[in-house]
Design a protein around this motif. Structure first.
Motif, PDB file in Angstrom:
ATOM      1  N   LYS A  40       0.681  -1.145  -0.145  1.00  0.00           N
ATOM      2  CA  LYS A  40      -0.041   0.089  -0.086  1.00  0.00           C
ATOM      3  C   LYS A  40       0.795   1.179  -0.065  1.00  0.00           C
ATOM      4  CE  LYS A  40      -3.970  -2.125   2.050  1.00  0.00           C
ATOM      5  NZ  LYS A  40      -4.928  -2.120   3.528  1.00  0.00           N
ATOM      6  N   VAL A  41       2.113   0.893  -0.208  1.00  0.00           N
ATOM      7  CA  VAL A  41       2.938   2.320  -0.122  1.00  0.00           C
ATOM      8  C   VAL A  41       2.873   2.782  -1.698  1.00  0.00           C
ATOM      9  CG1 VAL A  41       5.540   2.972  -0.080  1.00  0.00           C
ATOM     10  CG2 VAL A  41       4.591   1.279   1.520  1.00  0.00           C
ATOM     11  N   ARG A  42       2.750   4.319  -1.623  1.00  0.00           N
ATOM     12  CA  ARG A  42       2.908   5.172  -2.748  1.00  0.00           C
ATOM     13  C   ARG A  42       3.320   6.491  -2.665  1.00  0.00           C
ATOM     14  NH1 ARG A  42      -1.659   8.545  -2.293  1.00  0.00           N
ATOM     15  NH2 ARG A  42      -2.823   7.962  -0.421  1.00  0.00           N
ATOM     16  N   LEU A  43       3.485   7.177  -3.721  1.00  0.00           N
ATOM     17  CA  LEU A  43       3.836   8.393  -3.537  1.00  0.00           C
ATOM     18  C   LEU A  43       2.596   9.335  -3.819  1.00  0.00           C
ATOM     19  CD1 LEU A  43       7.173   8.536  -5.661  1.00  0.00           C
ATOM     20  CD2 LEU A  43       6.802   8.982  -2.967  1.00  0.00           C
ATOM     21  N   ALA A  44       2.557  10.410  -3.484  1.00  0.00           N
ATOM     22  CA  ALA A  44       1.564  11.661  -3.796  1.00  0.00           C
ATOM     23  C   ALA A  44       1.357  11.742  -5.172  1.00  0.00           C
ATOM     24  CB  ALA A  44       1.889  12.916  -2.991  1.00  0.00           C
TER      25      ALA A  44
END
Length: 355
Positions: A294-298
């Motif tokens: 679930k890790v993501r960048l804006a």
């Protein structure tokens, strides 16, 4: 250069122009907010909003004074393995602002994580940053550093403590490196670059890494769940300046990466960008591990990583560090001290200020 010579009939330029020797007459600036610039197959909105430093909103901010008449240094000084110092700066705040890409337009950007200057927002200028506070160890570094905010699900994951921002020599002639001009700003990478473009970017060092996983263009599916494991990235900025503009409409064309001198292994600045400046390298650690699904960048997936730099160093402090550590061929900490060469002393005092 007149405003008319800056503006083309179309609103697009190709990425090849990024290395054109101040063929900046070929850089498009449009009066419409939808103007875009092409970067290797992707588009990015040009800045068209006016600001105190760019009242006509054409995206060009001239250097005053400019550096003209120079040629790239081809000298090869005595080899020194290191020629660098660190700017150790902590996170100050997050905000959906970008004073470089969207000046005077609060909330227009995806969310950014800001380090260094504590006042950075959509309305920031050289003057406001110079009057602001800082989270950097050296009080003279009031520069703004920012990148897209990292999320784990909907929770922001912010770097903890001082992060390492290297100032290095990107050219073989490290003695030719001069300090940044006050107010210089640029964007490194693009939120719209493809995974392949990210991997092949000249600033790519190790990509995303955690544990024993390196050179990733996307976030690893999982990282070891240990207290000592964090998600890391290293990414380098261009370090050759055209000497004429503090910013251009695409926030890149006034800067270039070094090139290899034909017939040698020496890195030199290209002819159109002859001024060697420090090469910034972000080395940032995010406190997240375990399940990374679930890790993501804006800005999107891992390959959309990019960052911004807006120089607001105190001129004398920056010059002292560049001259002592970069030109001097040392490996310095944030006060300009190389523990392997104690005889060289330090550029700054124990309070990280000029003595």
């Amino acid at each position: 250069m007149s405003r008319r010579s800056k503006v083309l009939s179309g609103a697009l330029i190709t990425s090849a122009l990024l290395l054109t020797p101040l063929g900046l007459g070929g850089v498009a600036a449009s009066s419409t907010p939808s103007a875009a610039v092409v970067h290797t197959g992707h588009t990015m909105a040009l800045s068209t909003a006016s600001s105190p430093e760019d009242p006509d909103g054409d995206g060009y901010i001239p250097a005053n004074p400019p550096v003209t008449g120079g040629t790239p240094s081809t000298q090869n000084p005595p080899h020194r393995y290191f020629h660098e110092f660190q700017a150790n700066c902590s996170v100050s705040h997050t905000r959906p602002d970008d004073p470089i890409v969207h000046p005077q337009q609060p909330g227009k950007s995806h969310d950014h994580t800001f380090m260094g200057n504590t006042t950075t927002n959509a309305s920031s200028t050289t003057a406001t940053l110079s009057a602001g506070g800082t989270t950097c160890k050296a009080p003279g570094d009031r520069s703004g550093y920012w990148m897209p905010t990292l999320y784990n699900g909907d929770k922001p994951v912010l770097p903890v403590g001082p992060q390492v921002i290297y100032y290095k020599a990107g050219v073989t002639d490290y003695t030719s490196v001069r300090p940044f001009p006050k107010g210089l700003r640029f964007v490194v990478g693009s939120p719209m670059q493809s995974a392949d473009e990210f991997r092949r970017h000249p600033g790519f060092v190790e990509g995303w890494e955690c544990g024993d996983s390196f050179f990733n263009t996307e976030f690893p599916a999982s990282c070891p769940s240990r207290p000592d494991v964090q998600l890391n990235i290293r990414f380098q900025a261009p370090s050759c300046w055209d000497g004429r503009y503090l910013d251009t409409p695409d926030h890149k064309s006034h800067m270039a990466y070094p090139v290899v001198k034909p017939g040698t292994n020496d890195n030199i600045c290209p002819a159109g960008h002859p001024v060697a400046l420090p090469m910034i390298e972000f080395k940032t650690a995010f406190p997240v591990n375990g399940d990374m699904s679930k890790v993501r960048l804006a800005s999107g997936l891992g390959h959309s990583f990019h960052y911004d730099f807006f120089n607001a160093w105190d001129d004398r402090t920056l010059k002292a560090l560049v001259d002592h550590c970069v030109v001097g061929g040392l490996q310095c900490d944030a006060r300009g001290y190389d523990e392997t060469h104690p005889e060289a002393g330090a550029a700054l005092g124990t309070d990280y200020r000029l003595p």
